[in-house]
Design an enzyme around this catalytic site. Structure first.
Site, PDB file in Angstrom:
ATOM      1  N   GLY A  73      19.155  61.178 -35.788  1.00 27.57           N
ATOM      2  CA  GLY A  73      19.916  60.224 -36.587  1.00 27.57           C
ATOM      3  C   GLY A  73      19.459  60.271 -38.029  1.00 27.57           C
ATOM      4  O   GLY A  73      18.289  60.566 -38.307  1.00 27.57           O
ATOM      5  N   GLN A  83      18.372  57.896 -46.631  1.00 24.85           N
ATOM      6  CA  GLN A  83      17.249  58.815 -46.395  1.00 24.85           C
ATOM      7  C   GLN A  83      17.368  60.114 -47.197  1.00 24.85           C
ATOM      8  O   GLN A  83      16.413  60.883 -47.266  1.00 24.85           O
ATOM      9  CB  GLN A  83      17.113  59.122 -44.901  1.00 24.85           C
ATOM     10  CG  GLN A  83      16.675  57.914 -44.087  1.00 24.85           C
ATOM     11  CD  GLN A  83      16.532  58.263 -42.626  1.00 24.85           C
ATOM     12  OE1 GLN A  83      17.492  58.226 -41.880  1.00 24.85           O
ATOM     13  NE2 GLN A  83      15.334  58.642 -42.219  1.00 24.85           N
ATOM     14  N   CYS A 125      10.787  58.568 -37.152  1.00 23.62           N
ATOM     15  CA  CYS A 125      11.773  58.502 -38.225  1.00 23.62           C
ATOM     16  C   CYS A 125      11.534  59.669 -39.170  1.00 23.62           C
ATOM     17  O   CYS A 125      10.382  59.972 -39.496  1.00 23.62           O
ATOM     18  CB  CYS A 125      11.612  57.180 -38.976  1.00 23.62           C
ATOM     19  SG  CYS A 125      12.739  56.991 -40.363  1.00 23.62           S
ATOM     20  N   LEU A 126      12.613  60.305 -39.622  1.00 24.12           N
ATOM     21  CA  LEU A 126      12.453  61.456 -40.521  1.00 24.12           C
ATOM     22  C   LEU A 126      11.814  61.047 -41.846  1.00 24.12           C
ATOM     23  O   LEU A 126      11.241  61.885 -42.536  1.00 24.12           O
ATOM     24  CB  LEU A 126      13.810  62.128 -40.774  1.00 24.12           C
ATOM     25  CG  LEU A 126      14.438  62.811 -39.542  1.00 24.12           C
ATOM     26  CD1 LEU A 126      15.828  63.337 -39.875  1.00 24.12           C
ATOM     27  CD2 LEU A 126      13.550  63.925 -39.020  1.00 24.12           C
ATOM     28  N   HIS A 139      18.432  51.560 -35.039  1.00 24.40           N
ATOM     29  CA  HIS A 139      17.441  52.114 -35.975  1.00 24.40           C
ATOM     30  C   HIS A 139      18.133  52.531 -37.276  1.00 24.40           C
ATOM     31  O   HIS A 139      17.649  52.228 -38.372  1.00 24.40           O
ATOM     32  CB  HIS A 139      16.752  53.315 -35.303  1.00 24.40           C
ATOM     33  CG  HIS A 139      15.790  54.074 -36.167  1.00 24.40           C
ATOM     34  ND1 HIS A 139      14.460  54.225 -35.853  1.00 24.40           N
ATOM     35  CD2 HIS A 139      15.969  54.744 -37.342  1.00 24.40           C
ATOM     36  CE1 HIS A 139      13.863  54.941 -36.805  1.00 24.40           C
ATOM     37  NE2 HIS A 139      14.757  55.274 -37.715  1.00 24.40           N
ATOM     38  N   GLU A 140      19.291  53.215 -37.157  1.00 22.73           N
ATOM     39  CA  GLU A 140      19.986  53.718 -38.350  1.00 22.73           C
ATOM     40  C   GLU A 140      20.658  52.591 -39.132  1.00 22.73           C
ATOM     41  O   GLU A 140      20.636  52.597 -40.361  1.00 22.73           O
ATOM     42  CB  GLU A 140      21.008  54.798 -37.962  1.00 22.73           C
ATOM     43  CG  GLU A 140      20.431  56.033 -37.277  1.00 22.73           C
ATOM     44  CD  GLU A 140      19.271  56.677 -38.019  1.00 22.73           C
ATOM     45  OE1 GLU A 140      19.221  56.601 -39.259  1.00 22.73           O
ATOM     46  OE2 GLU A 140      18.393  57.243 -37.340  1.00 22.73           O
ATOM     47  N   HIS A 146      18.315  50.982 -41.376  1.00 23.28           N
ATOM     48  CA  HIS A 146      18.095  51.717 -42.637  1.00 23.28           C
ATOM     49  C   HIS A 146      19.047  51.228 -43.727  1.00 23.28           C
ATOM     50  O   HIS A 146      18.675  51.144 -44.893  1.00 23.28           O
ATOM     51  CB  HIS A 146      18.321  53.223 -42.436  1.00 23.28           C
ATOM     52  CG  HIS A 146      17.107  53.984 -41.978  1.00 23.28           C
ATOM     53  ND1 HIS A 146      15.937  54.008 -42.700  1.00 23.28           N
ATOM     54  CD2 HIS A 146      16.891  54.761 -40.886  1.00 23.28           C
ATOM     55  CE1 HIS A 146      15.055  54.774 -42.060  1.00 23.28           C
ATOM     56  NE2 HIS A 146      15.602  55.232 -40.953  1.00 23.28           N
TER      57      HIS A 146
HETATM   58 ZN    ZN Z   1      14.751  56.447 -39.480  1.00 22.00          ZN
END
Ligand code: ZN
Length: 174
Positions: free
Chosen positions: A46, A51, A94-95, A136-137, A140
């Site tokens: 995701g 991000q 998380c990236l 989660h997304e 963000h």
């Molecule tokens: Zn994340």
């Protein structure tokens, strides 16, 4: 499509609220294509636009595993309309917080309204890993990270380590 650089925590942009989009046009589709390529390359399941440094309410998700056929989901202006009281816990990463993981408890099921890649209004009922990934997304887009759902002690420890590894990265570049 082109791969973009992923913003790493701590970075103040990750704490900003993303903006609602008026319409899905070619420019936005290009952003979604770039996000998908960046996510697949990372690799991750995701990615939110913030991000890659873009404060727009757009998310790409693909929870298909290794050999499975790719199944990308594009969510524009996602809005969670229902969260179950039943919860589930996943080990999240998380990236934007590379190499850090923590168990996060979230509603096990959620319902969602969104606009798709072609500009059509859609709704979705999600459970399991997809429900966790969506939440989660969407977090963000509101400047929330998964570490905000864990204890302050653990959160501070992760941020400290991220700052340290960022400094080491700078040393290598210099
Ligand atoms: Zn994340």
């Amino acid at each position: 499509m082109s791969k973009k650089k992923i913003v790493i925590e701590p970075n103040p942009i990750l704490r900003k609220k993303s903006n609602i989009l008026e319409k899905v046009d070619g420019e936005l589709r290009k952003l979604m294509d770039d996000m998908l390529e960046t996510m697949y390359d990372a690799p991750g399941i995701g990615l939110a636009a913030v991000q890659i440094g873009v404060l727009k309410r757009v998310i790409v998700i693909d929870i298909a595993k290794g050999d499975e056929k790719k199944n990308p989901l594009f969510l524009v202006n996602p809005e969670i309309t229902f969260r179950s009281s039943k919860t589930s816990t996943y080990e999240e990463g998380c990236l934007s917080l590379p190499s850090h993981f923590a168990e996060v408890e979230r509603p096990a099921e959620c319902h969602l309204n969104f606009i798709d890649y072609n500009g059509k209004k859609k709704d979705l009922k999600a459970s399991g890993l997809l429900a966790t990934c969506i939440q989660h997304e969407v977090d963000h887009l509101d400047g929330i990270l998964f570490i905000d759902h864990i204890s302050k002690l653990k959160r501070d420890m992760i941020i400290k380590k991220l700052i340290k590894s960022k400094k080491e990265l700078d040393k290598v570049i210099l």
